[in-house]
Write a protein that holds these residues in place. Structure first.
Motif, PDB file in Angstrom:
ATOM      1  N   LEU A   1      31.560  90.092  81.554  1.00  0.00           N
ATOM      2  CA  LEU A   1      31.317  88.672  81.335  1.00  0.00           C
ATOM      3  C   LEU A   1      31.583  88.379  79.875  1.00  0.00           C
ATOM      4  O   LEU A   1      31.042  89.039  78.983  1.00  0.00           O
ATOM      5  CB  LEU A   1      29.868  88.303  81.657  1.00  0.00           C
ATOM      6  N   VAL A   2      32.413  87.398  79.600  1.00  0.00           N
ATOM      7  CA  VAL A   2      32.699  86.970  78.228  1.00  0.00           C
ATOM      8  C   VAL A   2      32.032  85.614  78.024  1.00  0.00           C
ATOM      9  O   VAL A   2      32.361  84.648  78.720  1.00  0.00           O
ATOM     10  CB  VAL A   2      34.214  86.881  77.977  1.00  0.00           C
ATOM     11  N   ILE A   3      31.107  85.544  77.086  1.00  0.00           N
ATOM     12  CA  ILE A   3      30.393  84.304  76.810  1.00  0.00           C
ATOM     13  C   ILE A   3      31.064  83.626  75.617  1.00  0.00           C
ATOM     14  O   ILE A   3      31.013  84.117  74.489  1.00  0.00           O
ATOM     15  CB  ILE A   3      28.899  84.564  76.500  1.00  0.00           C
ATOM     16  N   GLY A   4      31.725  82.492  75.871  1.00  0.00           N
ATOM     17  CA  GLY A   4      32.417  81.769  74.813  1.00  0.00           C
ATOM     18  C   GLY A   4      33.910  81.702  75.071  1.00  0.00           C
ATOM     19  O   GLY A   4      34.562  82.727  75.299  1.00  0.00           O
ATOM     20  N   GLY A   5      34.444  80.470  75.045  1.00  0.00           N
ATOM     21  CA  GLY A   5      35.860  80.274  75.365  1.00  0.00           C
ATOM     22  C   GLY A   5      36.676  79.756  74.203  1.00  0.00           C
ATOM     23  O   GLY A   5      37.668  79.059  74.416  1.00  0.00           O
ATOM     24  N   GLY A   6      36.289  80.091  72.958  1.00  0.00           N
ATOM     25  CA  GLY A   6      37.018  79.603  71.791  1.00  0.00           C
ATOM     26  C   GLY A   6      38.261  80.428  71.502  1.00  0.00           C
ATOM     27  O   GLY A   6      39.285  80.321  72.179  1.00  0.00           O
TER      28      GLY A   6
ATOM     29  N   HIS B   1      32.903  82.370  80.252  1.00  0.00           N
ATOM     30  CA  HIS B   1      31.894  81.346  80.528  1.00  0.00           C
ATOM     31  C   HIS B   1      31.645  80.563  79.244  1.00  0.00           C
ATOM     32  O   HIS B   1      31.096  81.095  78.280  1.00  0.00           O
ATOM     33  CB  HIS B   1      30.615  81.998  81.048  1.00  0.00           C
ATOM     34  N   GLU B   2      32.064  79.307  79.240  1.00  0.00           N
ATOM     35  CA  GLU B   2      32.038  78.451  78.051  1.00  0.00           C
ATOM     36  C   GLU B   2      30.988  77.361  78.204  1.00  0.00           C
ATOM     37  O   GLU B   2      30.894  76.716  79.255  1.00  0.00           O
ATOM     38  CB  GLU B   2      33.426  77.842  77.838  1.00  0.00           C
ATOM     39  N   ALA B   3      30.200  77.132  77.136  1.00  0.00           N
ATOM     40  CA  ALA B   3      29.124  76.141  77.197  1.00  0.00           C
ATOM     41  C   ALA B   3      29.639  74.713  77.261  1.00  0.00           C
ATOM     42  O   ALA B   3      29.058  73.869  77.951  1.00  0.00           O
ATOM     43  CB  ALA B   3      28.207  76.311  75.984  1.00  0.00           C
ATOM     44  N   TYR B   4      30.730  74.421  76.544  1.00  0.00           N
ATOM     45  CA  TYR B   4      31.252  73.051  76.554  1.00  0.00           C
ATOM     46  C   TYR B   4      31.772  72.678  77.948  1.00  0.00           C
ATOM     47  O   TYR B   4      32.281  73.543  78.671  1.00  0.00           O
ATOM     48  CB  TYR B   4      32.378  72.897  75.528  1.00  0.00           C
ATOM     49  N   PRO B   5      31.682  71.406  78.309  1.00  0.00           N
ATOM     50  CA  PRO B   5      32.120  70.997  79.649  1.00  0.00           C
ATOM     51  C   PRO B   5      33.629  71.037  79.848  1.00  0.00           C
ATOM     52  O   PRO B   5      34.109  70.947  80.970  1.00  0.00           O
ATOM     53  CB  PRO B   5      31.586  69.564  79.774  1.00  0.00           C
ATOM     54  N   SER B   6      34.392  71.142  78.753  1.00  0.00           N
ATOM     55  CA  SER B   6      35.858  71.212  78.845  1.00  0.00           C
ATOM     56  C   SER B   6      36.367  71.949  77.624  1.00  0.00           C
ATOM     57  O   SER B   6      35.581  72.412  76.785  1.00  0.00           O
ATOM     58  CB  SER B   6      36.466  69.805  78.914  1.00  0.00           C
ATOM     59  N   THR B   7      37.683  72.091  77.504  1.00  0.00           N
ATOM     60  CA  THR B   7      38.238  72.702  76.303  1.00  0.00           C
ATOM     61  C   THR B   7      37.810  71.889  75.090  1.00  0.00           C
ATOM     62  O   THR B   7      37.627  70.684  75.166  1.00  0.00           O
ATOM     63  CB  THR B   7      39.770  72.769  76.367  1.00  0.00           C
TER      64      THR B   7
ATOM     65  N   ILE C   1      37.998  81.015  84.030  1.00  0.00           N
ATOM     66  CA  ILE C   1      37.282  80.405  82.920  1.00  0.00           C
ATOM     67  C   ILE C   1      36.425  79.274  83.476  1.00  0.00           C
ATOM     68  O   ILE C   1      36.948  78.334  84.080  1.00  0.00           O
ATOM     69  CB  ILE C   1      38.241  79.877  81.839  1.00  0.00           C
ATOM     70  N   GLU C   2      35.128  79.384  83.287  1.00  0.00           N
ATOM     71  CA  GLU C   2      34.199  78.377  83.773  1.00  0.00           C
ATOM     72  C   GLU C   2      33.603  77.614  82.586  1.00  0.00           C
ATOM     73  O   GLU C   2      33.160  78.221  81.609  1.00  0.00           O
ATOM     74  CB  GLU C   2      33.075  79.027  84.584  1.00  0.00           C
ATOM     75  N   HIS C   3      33.594  76.281  82.678  1.00  0.00           N
ATOM     76  CA  HIS C   3      33.020  75.433  81.634  1.00  0.00           C
ATOM     77  C   HIS C   3      31.649  74.915  82.063  1.00  0.00           C
ATOM     78  O   HIS C   3      31.282  74.978  83.237  1.00  0.00           O
ATOM     79  CB  HIS C   3      33.963  74.270  81.324  1.00  0.00           C
ATOM     80  N   GLY C   4      30.908  74.407  81.095  1.00  0.00           N
ATOM     81  CA  GLY C   4      29.568  73.909  81.379  1.00  0.00           C
ATOM     82  C   GLY C   4      28.577  75.025  81.665  1.00  0.00           C
ATOM     83  O   GLY C   4      27.563  74.816  82.329  1.00  0.00           O
ATOM     84  N   LYS C   5      28.833  76.229  81.136  1.00  0.00           N
ATOM     85  CA  LYS C   5      27.979  77.386  81.372  1.00  0.00           C
ATOM     86  C   LYS C   5      27.300  77.787  80.058  1.00  0.00           C
ATOM     87  O   LYS C   5      27.762  78.659  79.332  1.00  0.00           O
ATOM     88  CB  LYS C   5      28.786  78.556  81.934  1.00  0.00           C
ATOM     89  N   ARG C   6      26.190  77.122  79.762  1.00  0.00           N
ATOM     90  CA  ARG C   6      25.435  77.404  78.540  1.00  0.00           C
ATOM     91  C   ARG C   6      24.441  78.529  78.804  1.00  0.00           C
ATOM     92  O   ARG C   6      23.518  78.388  79.603  1.00  0.00           O
ATOM     93  CB  ARG C   6      24.723  76.158  78.039  1.00  0.00           C
ATOM     94  N   LEU C   7      24.614  79.648  78.127  1.00  0.00           N
ATOM     95  CA  LEU C   7      23.771  80.820  78.333  1.00  0.00           C
ATOM     96  C   LEU C   7      22.342  80.552  77.845  1.00  0.00           C
ATOM     97  O   LEU C   7      22.143  80.033  76.749  1.00  0.00           O
ATOM     98  CB  LEU C   7      24.355  82.017  77.582  1.00  0.00           C
TER      99      LEU C   7
END
Length: 405
Positions: A8-13, A33-39, A119-125
């Motif tokens: 699992l990779v947390i963060g899509g920057g 898994h990226e916290a922001y809802p989009s890029t 890549i999933e967005h809106g996933k705040r750990l």
């Protein structure tokens, strides 16, 4: 041979998609898994990728996608007191590649998706559960995800860092705020040239764009740090008033700030640097990129080091038998390099935000800096010629001699 099959990779920057791409090449299934809802459109300013960063992107076949949207910078100058000094370059290396951080995010995102990486967005750990056989991430929306290891690529305000070590240090404020703009004014340099200008009161930089306009960036000294939300709540006209007060007497800085369209002003908020992080990993969790090493922007290496570390981490997970040995070897390979570069950059920050005493000593400081930058092979060669030997297998006792510089 590794026992790790999923991650699992947390963060899509920057580091997150590169880590996933490198893991994919290593035969490890990774999801981001990226916290922001989009890029992250509009988040972050302009950055430069150094030759070592480009080389690391080659490992995951993402170099061309980035270079295609970047502006090459083949010449650099330093300006102080109206005098420009041409800085020598390192022979045999490609030029720096200049691009906006959101554009880099999108390019890496698109390459990863094209390779079949989820890549999933809106996933705040919010929490992590760990046991002998795996690790489960819990997100604010109530969902979960489970894998063999979890990689924290969630930036300078990393949640994973706090989970690994609740007393881990947070980012330090450099005493400067970041701004950028494209200005409808020409500057007296040819395209492909960037000027690092030490103005009367603060540092700025500028470069000529192919369309005849100028790119401009500034590090405005300020005692109090501001979040991005706070900084963007200040009207652009007010920021421009402060910028004109700081740079109005500089040439060509004053002319540039007087012609910035308020709608074109990029406000990137406080500039930070990460102190040394005591614990890079714990159990099945590990940190990568800005979450564990974020040198100041003075280094010119932040994104490149993040990309390198993402690739090196995947290499360690590929070759070593378990997460503990992989993470230990990864830290041993990376810590001396990233902390050495951070220390060099920290010294430059004192000149970029000078106090009264530093301003008085600036001519001496600049002479010393010139002597340094005029010997790029000694100072920048080890940084920019660095290459990761992806095809060379690692073992638990691998040391830095296995890297080429």
């Amino acid at each position: 041979m590794t026992k790790v099959r999923t991650a699992l990779v947390i963060g899509g920057g920057v580091a997150g998609p590169v880590a996933a791409l490198a893991l994919h090449r290593a035969g490890i299934e990774a999801s981001v898994h990226e916290a922001y809802p989009s890029t992250s459109d509009g988040i972050g300013g302009t950055l430069a990728l150094a030759p070592n960063g480009l080389a690391a992107l080659e490992v995951v076949d993402a170099r061309d996608a980035v270079v295609d949207i970047a502006t090459p910078i083949s010449r650099t100058r330093m300006s102080f007191g109206g005098k420009d000094i041409e800085l020598p370059s390192l022979p045999g290396l490609p030029p720096l590649q200049l691009l906006d951080r959101p554009d880099l995010h999108r390019a890496l995102h698109d390459v990863a998706v094209a390779r079949g990486i989820r890549i999933e967005h809106g996933k705040r750990l919010v929490a992590v559960d760990e046991n002998r056989t795996g690790v489960t991430a819990r997100f604010a929306d109530g969902s979960t995800a489970t894998a063999d290891v979890l990689i924290g690529a969630d930036g300078i305000h990393s949640t994973v860092r706090r989970i690994i070590d609740p007393v881990a240090p947070g980012p330090g404020y450099t005493g400067m705020l970041g701004f950028g703009a494209e200005v409808d004014r020409p500057v007296p340099v040819e395209p492909g040239t960037m000027v690092f200008a030490f103005g009367e009161r603060a540092y700025y930089l500028y470069w000529s764009l192919p369309n005849g306009r100028a790119g401009w960036g500034a590090n405005l000294p300020q005692d109090r740090p501001m979040s991005l939300t706070e900084a963007r709540a200040v009207p652009a006209e007010e920021w421009l008033r402060r910028l004109r007060a700081a740079y109005g007497d500089d040439v060509p800085g004053g002319d540039l700030v007087r012609h910035i369209d308020p709608d074109q002003l990029q406000v990137t908020g406080s500039l930070h640097i990460m102190p040394s992080v005591p614990h890079w990993h714990r159990g099945r969790m590990v940190l990568v990129g800005d979450a564990v090493h974020a040198p100041s922007n003075s280094s010119g290496q932040g994104a490149s080091l993040a990309i390198e570390s993402a690739v090196e981490l995947a290499r360690c997970l590929r070759d070593l038998p378990d997460p503990r040995s992989a993470f230990t070897t990864y830290e041993r390979l990376r810590r001396p390099r990233v902390e050495g570069i951070a220390a060099r950059a920290a010294k430059i920050n004192h000149v970029k935000a000078p106090g009264r005493v530093t301003r008085a000593l600036m001519p001496l400081v600049m002479r010393l800096m010139t002597r340094t930058v005029m010997k790029p092979e000694k100072t920048l060669g080890p940084e920019q010629r660095y290459r990761i030997n992806w095809d060379t297998p690692l073992h638990p006792h691998t040391n830095l001699a296995h890297q080429t510089n």
